[in-house]
Motif scaffolding. Structure first.
Motif, short mmCIF file in Angstrom:
data_model
loop_
_atom_site.label_atom_id
_atom_site.label_comp_id
_atom_site.label_asym_id
_atom_site.label_seq_id
_atom_site.Cartn_x
_atom_site.Cartn_y
_atom_site.Cartn_z
N PRO A 121 0.63 -1.28 0.15
CA PRO A 121 0.49 -0.20 0.05
C PRO A 121 1.08 1.18 -0.35
O PRO A 121 0.34 2.64 -0.53
CB PRO A 121 -0.81 -0.11 1.43
CG PRO A 121 0.06 -0.84 2.61
CD PRO A 121 0.52 -1.95 1.02
N ASN A 122 1.83 0.97 1.18
CA ASN A 122 2.73 2.13 0.34
C ASN A 122 3.50 2.54 -0.42
O ASN A 122 5.06 3.08 -0.87
CB ASN A 122 3.91 2.66 1.56
CG ASN A 122 2.87 2.41 2.80
OD1 ASN A 122 1.70 3.24 3.03
ND2 ASN A 122 3.31 1.72 4.28
N ALA A 123 3.38 1.94 -1.70
CA ALA A 123 4.89 1.85 -2.54
C ALA A 123 3.91 2.45 -4.60
O ALA A 123 2.85 2.10 -4.67
CB ALA A 123 4.50 -0.28 -3.17
N ARG A 124 5.02 2.75 -4.78
CA ARG A 124 4.58 2.75 -5.94
C ARG A 124 4.68 2.17 -7.51
O ARG A 124 5.46 1.22 -7.05
CB ARG A 124 5.44 4.60 -6.82
CG ARG A 124 5.29 5.75 -6.15
CD ARG A 124 4.00 5.97 -5.72
NE ARG A 124 3.04 6.53 -7.00
CZ ARG A 124 1.83 6.99 -6.86
NH1 ARG A 124 1.43 7.47 -6.16
NH2 ARG A 124 1.79 7.01 -8.40
N TYR A 125 4.39 1.35 -8.06
CA TYR A 125 3.80 0.51 -9.13
C TYR A 125 4.43 0.77 -10.20
O TYR A 125 3.82 2.24 -11.05
CB TYR A 125 2.75 -0.51 -8.73
CG TYR A 125 2.34 -0.98 -7.72
CD1 TYR A 125 2.28 -2.53 -7.68
CD2 TYR A 125 1.70 -0.20 -6.64
CE1 TYR A 125 1.85 -3.47 -6.97
CE2 TYR A 125 1.36 -1.20 -5.49
CZ TYR A 125 1.37 -2.47 -6.04
OH TYR A 125 0.88 -3.32 -4.76
N LEU A 126 5.65 1.14 -10.79
CA LEU A 126 6.48 1.65 -11.66
C LEU A 126 6.60 0.19 -13.14
O LEU A 126 6.70 -0.93 -12.96
CB LEU A 126 7.51 1.41 -11.92
CG LEU A 126 8.07 2.58 -10.56
CD1 LEU A 126 9.88 2.30 -10.61
CD2 LEU A 126 7.38 3.78 -10.70
N PHE A 127 5.03 0.95 -14.20
CA PHE A 127 4.97 -0.02 -15.45
C PHE A 127 5.26 0.64 -16.34
O PHE A 127 5.08 1.94 -16.81
CB PHE A 127 3.56 -0.06 -15.38
CG PHE A 127 2.38 -1.00 -14.37
CD1 PHE A 127 2.45 -2.00 -13.60
CD2 PHE A 127 1.83 -0.60 -13.47
CE1 PHE A 127 2.10 -2.59 -12.60
CE2 PHE A 127 1.04 -0.83 -12.86
CZ PHE A 127 1.32 -2.10 -12.06
N VAL A 128 5.86 0.00 -17.27
CA VAL A 128 6.75 0.67 -18.68
C VAL A 128 5.43 1.15 -19.58
O VAL A 128 4.47 -0.70 -19.72
CB VAL A 128 7.21 -0.11 -19.41
CG1 VAL A 128 7.46 0.27 -20.59
CG2 VAL A 128 8.58 -1.15 -18.61
N GLU A 129 5.42 1.72 -19.80
CA GLU A 129 3.93 2.23 -21.02
C GLU A 129 3.86 1.60 -22.26
O GLU A 129 2.68 1.02 -21.86
CB GLU A 129 3.82 3.95 -21.09
CG GLU A 129 2.42 4.13 -21.68
CD GLU A 129 3.02 5.86 -21.97
OE1 GLU A 129 1.63 6.83 -22.32
OE2 GLU A 129 3.89 6.53 -22.07
N THR A 130 4.49 1.41 -22.47
CA THR A 130 4.58 0.28 -24.11
C THR A 130 3.74 -0.95 -23.82
O THR A 130 2.94 -1.14 -24.08
CB THR A 130 5.49 -0.27 -24.97
OG1 THR A 130 6.37 1.23 -25.12
CG2 THR A 130 5.94 -0.56 -26.32
#
Length: 287
Positions: free
Chosen positions: A139-148
């Motif tokens: 809950p305290n994380a930023r989830y990083l997804f590659v946009e492509t």
């Protein structure tokens, strides 16, 4: 529980499962006899990465990168309670979160989640089931997804028919306001950055860790098994673009095979990591 130190950075493996796997699950043109034949030409594959019966020795794991200020969980495995067409992955009730906590990484301590790509066995613990709803596990994380990558799977059916992977493991992150769509060469912090390694999926990335002159690479699925280090032209049935995957391995392996970079295979059986070295028309992994 395996861990490695890269300068001031610690990388810890949290394993969800580790089992021998038939090569037919992964490769269209390699059966058990084919694995045995390849191992005879590259004996370093035994006994860690294949066995003498021709099975691949694989694992599904999350790798937690600890930089001091940040705790970055790379690839979140299959997850519990998910409806999956593969019966071995469906409605799991495993101790993954307990194992994470025992390693010193309770879910609330994770600051970032990175998915090398959005296949079923890399996003599952992004969410967990609470009162009938999928909610972010960290809950305290930023989830990083590659946009492509994100946009591809947002509009493309899952790898396995009937699995709502995007719906139960990716979309709830955006709905909770925790998703960041980033470029494939994104830098998370001074020590951690992305290296674009497309082909297995359109926005696939590997993760580079650098500290005090040391370097490690988390491969993701640009190579599933060290068979593909011995033969970079060997692609799996799960690649979105097999030709691009081959080209990626041929392009990046020379830079990884410097004899000092620690190459950590996301699915490699234990001991999971080693240094790469040129070997004929391919490479070998020295553990």
């Amino acid at each position: 529980m395996l861990s490695w130190t890269i300068g001031q950075v610690k990388i810890t493996s949290i394993v969800e499962s580790e089992t021998p796997t038939s090569p037919r699950f992964m490769f269209a043109d390699v059966d058990k006899n084919g694995v045995i034949e390849r191992a005879a030409k590259a004996p370093w594959l035994l006994p860690h990465f294949v066995n003498d019966q021709g099975y691949l020795l694989q694992k599904i794991q999350c790798l937690v990168i600890e930089t001091g200020e940040r705790r970055i969980a790379v690839d979140t495995c299959i997850g519990n309670d998910k409806e999956r067409s593969n019966e071995l992955w469906s409605h799991l009730q495993g101790p993954f979160l307990d194992d994470m906590a025992a390693a010193g990484y309770p879910p609330e301590s994770i600051t970032h989640v990175v998915c090398t790509h959005l296949h079923v066995d890399h996003v599952g613990w992004n969410t967990r089931l609470v009162d009938g709803a999928w909610v972010p596990t960290f809950p305290n994380a930023r989830y990083l997804f590659v946009e492509t990558e994100h946009e591809h799977w947002k509009t493309t059916e899952s790898l396995f028919e009937g699995d709502d992977v995007f719906g139960d493991s990716v979309a709830p992150i955006s709905e909770a306001g925790l998703a960041d769509l980033v470029e494939a060469d994104h830098r998370v912090c001074d020590e951690v950055s992305f290296q674009p390694t497309p082909g297995h999926t359109p926005g696939h990335i590997s993760v580079v860790i650098e500290s005090d002159g040391d370097r490690a690479i988390i491969t993701g699925d640009m190579t599933h098994n060290p068979l593909q280090i011995a033969d970079p032209d060997l692609s799996t049935m799960f690649d979105t673009d097999s030709d691009a995957a081959r080209s990626t391995r041929r392009a990046v392996f020379p830079g990884w095979a410097d004899g000092t970079t620690l190459v950590i295979g996301t699915h490699f059986g234990s001991p999971t990591a080693g240094t790469m070295h040129p070997d004929g028309d391919g490479y070998r992994l020295q553990v």
